[in-house]
Design a protein around this motif. Structure first.
Motif, PDB file in Angstrom:
ATOM      1  N   HIS A 219      -4.966  -4.931  16.991  1.00 27.16           N
ATOM      2  CA  HIS A 219      -5.739  -6.055  16.219  1.00 27.16           C
ATOM      3  C   HIS A 219      -6.228  -7.048  17.205  1.00 27.16           C
ATOM      4  O   HIS A 219      -6.929  -7.787  17.167  1.00 27.16           O
ATOM      5  CB  HIS A 219      -5.148  -6.381  14.877  1.00 27.16           C
TER       6      HIS A 219
ATOM      7  N   THR B 289       0.723  -1.048  -0.079  1.00 25.66           N
ATOM      8  CA  THR B 289       0.090   0.034  -0.046  1.00 25.66           C
ATOM      9  C   THR B 289       0.793   1.268   0.030  1.00 25.66           C
ATOM     10  O   THR B 289       0.151   2.242  -0.041  1.00 25.66           O
ATOM     11  CB  THR B 289      -0.973   0.035   1.426  1.00 25.66           C
TER      12      THR B 289
ATOM     13  N   TRP C  59      -3.507  -1.100   7.335  1.00 28.05           N
ATOM     14  CA  TRP C  59      -4.383  -1.793   8.351  1.00 28.05           C
ATOM     15  C   TRP C  59      -5.479  -2.570   7.651  1.00 28.05           C
ATOM     16  O   TRP C  59      -5.788  -3.662   7.836  1.00 28.05           O
ATOM     17  CB  TRP C  59      -4.711  -0.748   9.154  1.00 28.05           C
ATOM     18  N   ASP C  60      -6.115  -1.936   6.568  1.00 31.96           N
ATOM     19  CA  ASP C  60      -7.293  -2.610   6.120  1.00 31.96           C
ATOM     20  C   ASP C  60      -6.782  -3.831   5.308  1.00 31.96           C
ATOM     21  O   ASP C  60      -7.301  -5.069   5.439  1.00 31.96           O
ATOM     22  CB  ASP C  60      -7.733  -1.566   4.831  1.00 31.96           C
TER      23      ASP C  60
ATOM     24  N   ASP D 248      -4.524   2.277   4.866  1.00 35.43           N
ATOM     25  CA  ASP D 248      -4.717   1.207   3.921  1.00 35.43           C
ATOM     26  C   ASP D 248      -4.157  -0.070   4.292  1.00 35.43           C
ATOM     27  O   ASP D 248      -4.726  -1.027   4.005  1.00 35.43           O
ATOM     28  CB  ASP D 248      -3.937   1.779   2.578  1.00 35.43           C
TER      29      ASP D 248
ATOM     30  N   GLY E  97      -8.113  -6.990   6.755  1.00 38.16           N
ATOM     31  CA  GLY E  97      -9.576  -7.210   6.344  1.00 38.16           C
ATOM     32  C   GLY E  97      -9.716  -8.536   5.947  1.00 38.16           C
ATOM     33  O   GLY E  97      -8.980  -9.635   6.300  1.00 38.16           O
TER      34      GLY E  97
ATOM     35  N   GLY F 293     -12.049  -0.117  13.694  1.00 38.44           N
ATOM     36  CA  GLY F 293     -12.114   1.009  12.446  1.00 38.44           C
ATOM     37  C   GLY F 293     -11.197   1.840  12.415  1.00 38.44           C
ATOM     38  O   GLY F 293     -10.365   2.250  13.128  1.00 38.44           O
ATOM     39  N   VAL F 294     -11.305   2.793  11.164  1.00 34.99           N
ATOM     40  CA  VAL F 294     -10.373   3.901  11.014  1.00 34.99           C
ATOM     41  C   VAL F 294     -10.167   4.740  12.431  1.00 34.99           C
ATOM     42  O   VAL F 294      -9.133   5.316  12.518  1.00 34.99           O
ATOM     43  CB  VAL F 294     -10.916   4.646   9.963  1.00 34.99           C
TER      44      VAL F 294
END
Length: 519
Positions: free
Chosen positions: A111, A91, A143-144, A141, A148, A118-119
């Motif tokens: 995590h 990213t 993190w997602d 990004d 995710g 969330g953000v």
């Protein structure tokens, strides 16, 4: 002696007053925790887990962890560490890779504690950290991707890239050699302070000049009489007064700190070639003339042993160059006067953008200045030029890159064209980082420098760099072209500075104290 567990093994070290960070790095050879503020506990680069909880190691006395369990990024489960490294690389969440080991430790802890964070929660977690390169958005990004849905992560990680091309683009953007790879994000960027041989003497500056040398960093700092830096309560003020006249646009800028995270370091064997302080990135031009290389060579020859030279955060602020402040008045036809702190080459840079202005160089007591810092001179000139026009701000650099920027509903919209893209991930990352740096420069950054030229803001949090929670969304559109690859992020930096200033009504003084991000 102090006993505790580090990354699954029991260790024993002398109880000599050292910090946990010094013990980890200098006694145990664990280099993933980084020393970015030396030791102010404000940058987060040295974050480790103590009994599972994130803690900054630089302000944690080693004796306080007796009998406890320490986990560094090196001791993290290999699969998780690899996943984080790949996500940050995929990213653009890592550039030089200095701040990211501490960030990854904290995000992994978040995590584990709250997998569905969330953000907003991630941004709050990042308040313990400072990242100068990436502008935060690409870290979100990462993190997602790392946390995710598997399909989301797979789509990003499957994106085919040539990391050699990525490194070429990073070198163009960062003005210095840079490697792009997943292991960079987990601390393997090859920084000078990480690669010094075991048993090297340590040297730090003395306030009166010269170098204090010791067997350990603690010993050298004690010999130098190092005093912890402080933050003033005084508001930064521009050092120059406006030129007299009737002006359509006026601007006065303050002293600001480049605020690169990796403080200057070098090491050398007797008779050898000193390690470069530009290990994995260009430090925005702030280390081009760093004194540490020559000092490392001189001291190694003098002592007949390898010597590693360190600047503390306070040393880096006092000794490092700053962008020259200006005070400008410009008429509607583009003529006017730009006063600027005397700096070799600055007048030519200003006139390249504003050919009809008179440039007055002024001697001012204060830190050293340099045109090597990001777009020094011509970014300010482009902002003044943009203030005389209507519509989106568009900038063309001396290299031929073109960037435009707008503030739209609390977000930054950026477009850039800079020749062959080479690697869209790296280019986007640098453009996001440049946008964040420009926004921060215009709105919140400043150093207090008194009339004698002494800098009083010496902590990393006193520089005014925008945190993740204060940074708006940044959208970057990249336009490919067939020309040779040239630096695009400097154009973005200038365009965003002008766009933000114009959107805020062109207040005379930077930092403006106004925000862009909507609550």
């Amino acid at each position: 002696m102090i006993q505790f567990e580090v990354d699954g093994r029991q260790v024993e070290v002398p109880d000599d007053g050292a910090s946990l960070l010094e013990v980890l790095r200098d006694r145990l050879g664990i280099h993933s925790p980084k020393d970015g503020c030396s030791p102010q506990g404000q940058c987060g680069c040295c974050t480790v887990l103590v009994d599972g909880q994130p803690r900054v190691a630089c302000v944690t006395p080693a004796r306080r962890v007796t009998g406890r369990t320490i986990t560094t990024l090196d001791g993290m489960d290999a699969e998780r560490r690899e996943r984080w490294g790949e996500a940050f690389c995929a990213t653009g969440g890592s550039q030089c890779g200095f701040c990211t080991p501490g960030i990854i430790v904290r995000l992994d802890g978040l995590h584990r504690a709250k997998p569905d964070a969330g953000v907003p929660e991630v941004e709050r977690a990042l308040q313990a950290h400072l990242c100068r390169c990436t502008g935060w958005r690409t870290i979100l990004d990462a993190w997602d991707v790392a946390t995710g849905r598997p399909s989301v992560a797979a789509d990003v990680l499957r994106h085919e890239r040539d990391l050699d091309d990525a490194a070429r683009r990073a070198e163009i953007e960062g003005h210095g050699p840079q490697r792009v790879a997943p292991d960079v994000a987990v601390g393997a960027g090859g920084f000078a302070a990480d690669t010094a041989p075991a048993g090297a003497l340590v040297a730090v500056p003395r306030p009166e000049g010269g170098w204090a040398v010791g067997e350990t960093l603690s010993e050298a700092r004690a010999a130098s009489g190092k005093v912890q830096g402080r933050r003033t309560t005084v508001t930064p003020e521009p050092p120059l007064e406006l030129p007299p006249g009737e002006w359509a646009v006026t601007l006065r800028t303050s002293w600001v700190e480049p605020a690169y995270l990796e403080t200057d370091a070098s090491w050398c064997e007797p008779g050898g070639e000193p390690a470069s302080p530009l290990a994995n990135g260009g430090a925005f031009g702030g280390k081009v003339d760093s004194l540490v290389r020559a000092a490392a060579r001189q001291l190694a020859d003098e002592h007949g042993r390898p010597v590693v030279v360190h600047l503390s955060r306070e040393d880096a602020v006092r000794l490092g160059p700053k962008r020259p402040p200006i005070a400008a008045g410009v008429r509607a036809d583009g003529s006017g006067v730009v006063r600027v702190v005397r700096t070799p080459g600055i007048a030519e840079r200003i006139r390249a953008v504003l050919p009809d202005v008179e440039v007055e160089e002024v001697d001012v007591a204060g830190p050293a200045t340099s045109v090597d810092l990001r777009a020094a001179g011509w970014a300010e000139a482009w902002a003044l030029r943009a203030a005389l026009a209507d519509g989106p701000v568009e900038v063309t650099t001396p290299d031929g890159a073109v960037a435009s920027a707008e503030v739209v509903d609390g977000r930054l919209a950026v477009r850039v064209r800079c020749g062959q893209v080479l690697d869209d991930v790296v280019l986007r990352s640098y453009c996001v980082g440049a946008a964040h740096m420009a926004l921060s420069w215009v709105t919140s950054e400043g150093l207090v420098v008194d009339g004698e030229g002494t800098i009083h803001d010496l902590t990393i949090r006193s520089f005014g760099v925008l945190r993740a929670v204060d940074t708006p969304p940044i959208e970057v559109e990249i336009e490919a072209s067939d020309g040779p690859a040239v630096n695009g992020s400097d154009a973005v930096f200038a365009a965003v500075a002008g766009a933000v200033w114009c959107a805020q009504g062109r207040p005379e003084v930077w930092p403006t104290g106004q925000t862009v991000r909507q609550p």
